[in-house]
Structures are given as C-alpha cells and as structure tokens.
Design an enzyme around this catalytic site. Sequence first.
Site, PDB file in Angstrom:
ATOM      1  N   ARG A  72      -0.488  -8.472  13.501  1.00  0.00           N
ATOM      2  CA  ARG A  72      -1.002  -7.489  12.524  1.00  0.00           C
ATOM      3  C   ARG A  72      -1.863  -8.189  11.469  1.00  0.00           C
ATOM      4  O   ARG A  72      -2.895  -7.667  11.055  1.00  0.00           O
ATOM      5  CB  ARG A  72       0.163  -6.725  11.876  1.00  0.00           C
ATOM      6  CG  ARG A  72       0.774  -5.710  12.846  1.00  0.00           C
ATOM      7  CD  ARG A  72       2.149  -5.240  12.412  1.00  0.00           C
ATOM      8  NE  ARG A  72       2.173  -4.649  11.099  1.00  0.00           N
ATOM      9  CZ  ARG A  72       3.289  -4.470  10.390  1.00  0.00           C
ATOM     10  NH1 ARG A  72       4.460  -4.835  10.894  1.00  0.00           N
ATOM     11  NH2 ARG A  72       3.242  -3.920   9.204  1.00  0.00           N
ATOM     12  N   ARG A 112      11.273  -0.706  11.206  1.00  0.00           N
ATOM     13  CA  ARG A 112      10.162  -0.429  12.107  1.00  0.00           C
ATOM     14  C   ARG A 112      10.111  -1.396  13.279  1.00  0.00           C
ATOM     15  O   ARG A 112      10.394  -2.567  13.117  1.00  0.00           O
ATOM     16  CB  ARG A 112       8.840  -0.515  11.325  1.00  0.00           C
ATOM     17  CG  ARG A 112       8.449   0.793  10.700  1.00  0.00           C
ATOM     18  CD  ARG A 112       7.344   0.665   9.703  1.00  0.00           C
ATOM     19  NE  ARG A 112       6.174  -0.082  10.161  1.00  0.00           N
ATOM     20  CZ  ARG A 112       5.071  -0.235   9.425  1.00  0.00           C
ATOM     21  NH1 ARG A 112       5.001   0.319   8.230  1.00  0.00           N
ATOM     22  NH2 ARG A 112       4.057  -0.914   9.882  1.00  0.00           N
ATOM     23  N   ARG A 128      -9.786   0.913   8.530  1.00  0.00           N
ATOM     24  CA  ARG A 128      -9.405  -0.454   8.894  1.00  0.00           C
ATOM     25  C   ARG A 128     -10.482  -1.177   9.672  1.00  0.00           C
ATOM     26  O   ARG A 128     -10.287  -2.324  10.053  1.00  0.00           O
ATOM     27  CB  ARG A 128      -8.169  -0.394   9.792  1.00  0.00           C
ATOM     28  CG  ARG A 128      -6.861  -0.578   9.058  1.00  0.00           C
ATOM     29  CD  ARG A 128      -5.791  -0.254  10.065  1.00  0.00           C
ATOM     30  NE  ARG A 128      -4.610  -1.024   9.907  1.00  0.00           N
ATOM     31  CZ  ARG A 128      -3.516  -0.558   9.319  1.00  0.00           C
ATOM     32  NH1 ARG A 128      -3.504   0.633   8.774  1.00  0.00           N
ATOM     33  NH2 ARG A 128      -2.436  -1.302   9.276  1.00  0.00           N
ATOM     34  N   ARG A 150      12.025  -5.195   5.046  1.00  0.00           N
ATOM     35  CA  ARG A 150      11.830  -3.761   4.747  1.00  0.00           C
ATOM     36  C   ARG A 150      12.757  -2.869   5.567  1.00  0.00           C
ATOM     37  O   ARG A 150      12.943  -3.061   6.751  1.00  0.00           O
ATOM     38  CB  ARG A 150      10.386  -3.404   5.076  1.00  0.00           C
ATOM     39  CG  ARG A 150      10.105  -1.926   5.060  1.00  0.00           C
ATOM     40  CD  ARG A 150       8.670  -1.609   5.130  1.00  0.00           C
ATOM     41  NE  ARG A 150       7.977  -2.261   6.214  1.00  0.00           N
ATOM     42  CZ  ARG A 150       6.659  -2.276   6.328  1.00  0.00           C
ATOM     43  NH1 ARG A 150       5.917  -1.690   5.433  1.00  0.00           N
ATOM     44  NH2 ARG A 150       6.100  -2.865   7.346  1.00  0.00           N
ATOM     45  N   LYS A 155       0.829  -1.212   0.000  1.00  0.00           N
ATOM     46  CA  LYS A 155       0.000   0.000   0.000  1.00  0.00           C
ATOM     47  C   LYS A 155       0.866   1.267   0.000  1.00  0.00           C
ATOM     48  O   LYS A 155       0.633   2.196  -0.761  1.00  0.00           O
ATOM     49  CB  LYS A 155      -0.925   0.040   1.237  1.00  0.00           C
ATOM     50  CG  LYS A 155      -1.817  -1.174   1.395  1.00  0.00           C
ATOM     51  CD  LYS A 155      -2.714  -1.072   2.625  1.00  0.00           C
ATOM     52  CE  LYS A 155      -1.985  -1.075   3.957  1.00  0.00           C
ATOM     53  NZ  LYS A 155      -1.287  -2.337   4.279  1.00  0.00           N
TER      54      LYS A 155
HETATM   55  P1  AP5 Z   1       4.860  -1.601   1.802  1.00  0.00           P
HETATM   56  O1  AP5 Z   1       4.504  -0.811   0.591  1.00  0.00           O
HETATM   57  O2  AP5 Z   1       5.601  -0.921   2.892  1.00  0.00           O
HETATM   58  O3  AP5 Z   1       3.539  -2.332   2.356  1.00  0.00           O
HETATM   59  P2  AP5 Z   1       2.295  -1.760   3.155  1.00  0.00           P
HETATM   60  O4  AP5 Z   1       1.083  -2.447   2.601  1.00  0.00           O
HETATM   61  O5  AP5 Z   1       2.305  -0.274   3.159  1.00  0.00           O
HETATM   62  O6  AP5 Z   1       2.636  -2.390   4.559  1.00  0.00           O
HETATM   63  P3  AP5 Z   1       2.653  -1.792   6.029  1.00  0.00           P
HETATM   64  O7  AP5 Z   1       3.379  -2.836   6.834  1.00  0.00           O
HETATM   65  O8  AP5 Z   1       3.181  -0.405   6.079  1.00  0.00           O
HETATM   66  O9  AP5 Z   1       1.147  -1.829   6.355  1.00  0.00           O
HETATM   67  P4  AP5 Z   1       0.487  -1.873   7.697  1.00  0.00           P
HETATM   68  O10 AP5 Z   1      -0.915  -1.760   7.258  1.00  0.00           O
HETATM   69  O11 AP5 Z   1       0.787  -3.049   8.559  1.00  0.00           O
HETATM   70  O12 AP5 Z   1       1.170  -0.678   8.496  1.00  0.00           O
HETATM   71  P5  AP5 Z   1       0.675   0.777   8.894  1.00  0.00           P
HETATM   72  O13 AP5 Z   1       1.853   1.648   8.909  1.00  0.00           O
HETATM   73  O14 AP5 Z   1      -0.513   1.179   8.090  1.00  0.00           O
HETATM   74  O15 AP5 Z   1       5.653  -2.902   1.342  1.00  0.00           O
HETATM   75  C1  AP5 Z   1       6.231  -3.787   2.286  1.00  0.00           C
HETATM   76  C2  AP5 Z   1       7.598  -4.259   1.770  1.00  0.00           C
HETATM   77  O16 AP5 Z   1       7.406  -5.087   0.629  1.00  0.00           O
HETATM   78  C3  AP5 Z   1       8.508  -3.118   1.318  1.00  0.00           C
HETATM   79  O17 AP5 Z   1       9.829  -3.419   1.679  1.00  0.00           O
HETATM   80  C4  AP5 Z   1       8.349  -3.088  -0.214  1.00  0.00           C
HETATM   81  O18 AP5 Z   1       9.546  -2.646  -0.866  1.00  0.00           O
HETATM   82  C5  AP5 Z   1       8.048  -4.541  -0.530  1.00  0.00           C
HETATM   83  N1  AP5 Z   1       7.112  -4.684  -1.639  1.00  0.00           N
HETATM   84  C6  AP5 Z   1       6.020  -3.906  -1.919  1.00  0.00           C
HETATM   85  N2  AP5 Z   1       5.386  -4.353  -3.023  1.00  0.00           N
HETATM   86  C7  AP5 Z   1       6.080  -5.455  -3.439  1.00  0.00           C
HETATM   87  C8  AP5 Z   1       5.914  -6.356  -4.533  1.00  0.00           C
HETATM   88  N3  AP5 Z   1       4.915  -6.240  -5.416  1.00  0.00           N
HETATM   89  N4  AP5 Z   1       6.827  -7.371  -4.648  1.00  0.00           N
HETATM   90  C9  AP5 Z   1       7.845  -7.509  -3.758  1.00  0.00           C
HETATM   91  N5  AP5 Z   1       8.050  -6.656  -2.713  1.00  0.00           N
HETATM   92  C10 AP5 Z   1       7.174  -5.653  -2.547  1.00  0.00           C
HETATM   93  O19 AP5 Z   1       0.123   0.540  10.387  1.00  0.00           O
HETATM   94  C11 AP5 Z   1       1.004   0.282  11.458  1.00  0.00           C
HETATM   95  C12 AP5 Z   1       0.199   0.248  12.771  1.00  0.00           C
HETATM   96  O20 AP5 Z   1      -0.404   1.548  12.994  1.00  0.00           O
HETATM   97  C13 AP5 Z   1      -0.978  -0.724  12.817  1.00  0.00           C
HETATM   98  O21 AP5 Z   1      -0.560  -2.034  13.174  1.00  0.00           O
HETATM   99  C14 AP5 Z   1      -1.865  -0.067  13.876  1.00  0.00           C
HETATM  100  O22 AP5 Z   1      -1.378  -0.303  15.186  1.00  0.00           O
HETATM  101  C15 AP5 Z   1      -1.702   1.419  13.585  1.00  0.00           C
HETATM  102  N6  AP5 Z   1      -2.701   1.938  12.628  1.00  0.00           N
HETATM  103  C16 AP5 Z   1      -2.437   2.518  11.421  1.00  0.00           C
HETATM  104  N7  AP5 Z   1      -3.584   2.878  10.809  1.00  0.00           N
HETATM  105  C17 AP5 Z   1      -4.590   2.521  11.654  1.00  0.00           C
HETATM  106  C18 AP5 Z   1      -6.020   2.607  11.561  1.00  0.00           C
HETATM  107  N8  AP5 Z   1      -6.631   3.134  10.470  1.00  0.00           N
HETATM  108  N9  AP5 Z   1      -6.745   2.134  12.615  1.00  0.00           N
HETATM  109  C19 AP5 Z   1      -6.152   1.597  13.701  1.00  0.00           C
HETATM  110  N10 AP5 Z   1      -4.804   1.482  13.844  1.00  0.00           N
HETATM  111  C20 AP5 Z   1      -4.031   1.932  12.829  1.00  0.00           C
END
Ligand code: AP5
Length: 217
Positions: free
Chosen positions: A172, A161, A88, A127, A13
């Site tokens: 997660r 992270r 979410r 990552r 994402k």
């Molecule tokens: P990346 O693009 O970083 O993936 P992502 O989907 O953004 O993954 P995240 O881990 O950031 O998502 P998340 O939803 O767990 O975390 P968030 O920060 O939102 O890609 C991942 C890796 O794969 C990278 O190294 C990339 O290079 C590689 N990659 C990408 N595409 C690829 C492909 N096609 N092929 C190969 N490699 C690839 O949330 C963190 C925490 O915040 C949550 O756990 C929660 O506690 C809190 N939080 C955030 N938002 C909310 C909400 N709305 N409600 C409640 N809590 C929340």
Amino acid sequence: MNIIFLGPPGAGKGTQSKLLEARYGIAQISTGDMLRAEVAAGSPLGQKVKSIMASGQLVPDDLIIALIEARIDRPDCAKGFILDGFPRTRAQAEALDSMLKKTGRHIDLVLLLDVDEDALADRIAGRFTCAKCGEGYNDLYKRPKVAGTCDVCGGHDFIRRDDDRRETVAARLKAYREQTAPILPYYEEQGRLRRINGMADIDDVTKEVFAAVDSIT
Ligand code: AP5
Ligand code: ZN
C-alpha cells in the site's frame, strides 16, 4: 465546501475527516469504506475488487471514478463533502475536476497529512474498529476506556481490516509513493494544497486541520 484529504495509508485521513464531518456538517466520503461495504455485501463490484484490495494494490480508475461520480450527486453532498482516499492517481484527480465542473462545483481545499513513513506500520497494525458503530481505536494510541468495551456504543465486538497485515502495508505504501504522491504537484500548482503535520497527537492534528478549514470559510 469541498475538501480532499491526502496522505499515505495510516496518515490519519479517516480519523480527521470524521471529525471534520461532525464539525462542519459536510459528508465524509471514504472510497475505502465504500469498497469494503461492496466486498462485505458480495456485490459484483465487491467480487471484482476483493483480491486487489487484499493485495494492497489500487482498484482500476474507471471503477472508482464511477463510484465517486454517483456518490457526490447524492443530496447529502449539497452542502459539500470531504473526500477521504480519493483521488489517488492523476487520472482520478482530472476526472474529479471535470465531473465537478459539470455541476458548477470545485475543490476548495486539499489537506495533505505529512507523516514519517516509519510510524505508519505501527499505526496500521494497531488499528481496530467497533463492529457495531464503527468507532476507530488503536492498540498504541487510542484504546477503549474500559478494555473490550466500545466507548461510544458499549459493543464488545471489534474488527481488524484484511489489508492491515504488515506485508500488505508495504504494498500500500509503494502504491502511494508511485501513484498517489505524483498528484501532489497538480494541487500545489493550483495553490489548493495545505500541508498538515500528521505526526502530532491526534488532537493537535485536528486543531491544525480545523484552523486550515476555518481560514477559507
Ligand atoms: P486512520 O485515520 O485510519 O488512517 P487513514 O489515513 O485513513 O489510513 P487508511 O489505512 O484507512 O488509508 P488507506 O488510504 O490505506 O486505506 P483506504 O481505506 O483508503 O489512522 C490509522 C490508525 O492510526 C488508526 O488506528 C488511528 O487511530 C491512528 N492515528 C491516526 N492519527 C494518529 C496520530 N496523529 N497519532 C497516532 N495515531 C494516529 O483504501 C484501502 C484500499 O482500497 C486501497 O489499498 C485500494 O485497494 C482501495 N482504494 C480505496 N480508494 C481507492 C482509490 N481512490 N483508487 C484506487 N483504489 C482505492
Ligand atoms: Zn461502538
């Protein structure tokens, strides 16, 4: 144009929404990045959410909804926005629709990155990010061209992270399956959901994402 990116942790994402921001000039809003900035600043909100995030649980709806409500009213969202990591839960999805309605806006497109869960742990564990400019890398899929040097800014410091440890990733994924996946029918019934194959190479995923956005502009 207002877009939501959905998909489990590590689906891509963040990677894809940054590319969309660059191409269409609309603001990327990552709730994860916003919360991590609060934690880093040691703000009252940051102190409240630090341990929740580190354990892989979701932050309470009221906190995150208030954060988004203030964010989407900022001037850089006038042309539109890309939501990365929000909504979410069903409560967040409904709150978003009602806050947009108040200002005569709506969601144009919901992009779901379809991925095989088995691939996610490796993606997440691999990552890392440039500490200076935030460029994202991956041990397996996207290493800097010169080892130890950021391709974009030449920086030499990289960060990982806190919640990218394998045991937290399992929590997660569980939160995604139990709280986030159930909102997919909400968008599917409204005809706004487009599924994208998130297992392809990053460039191919981007092509599919751009084609989906182009088809509604
Ligand atoms: P990346 O693009 O970083 O993936 P992502 O989907 O953004 O993954 P995240 O881990 O950031 O998502 P998340 O939803 O767990 O975390 P968030 O920060 O939102 O890609 C991942 C890796 O794969 C990278 O190294 C990339 O290079 C590689 N990659 C990408 N595409 C690829 C492909 N096609 N092929 C190969 N490699 C690839 O949330 C963190 C925490 O915040 C949550 O756990 C929660 O506690 C809190 N939080 C955030 N938002 C909310 C909400 N709305 N409600 C409640 N809590 C929340
Ligand atoms: Zn850099």
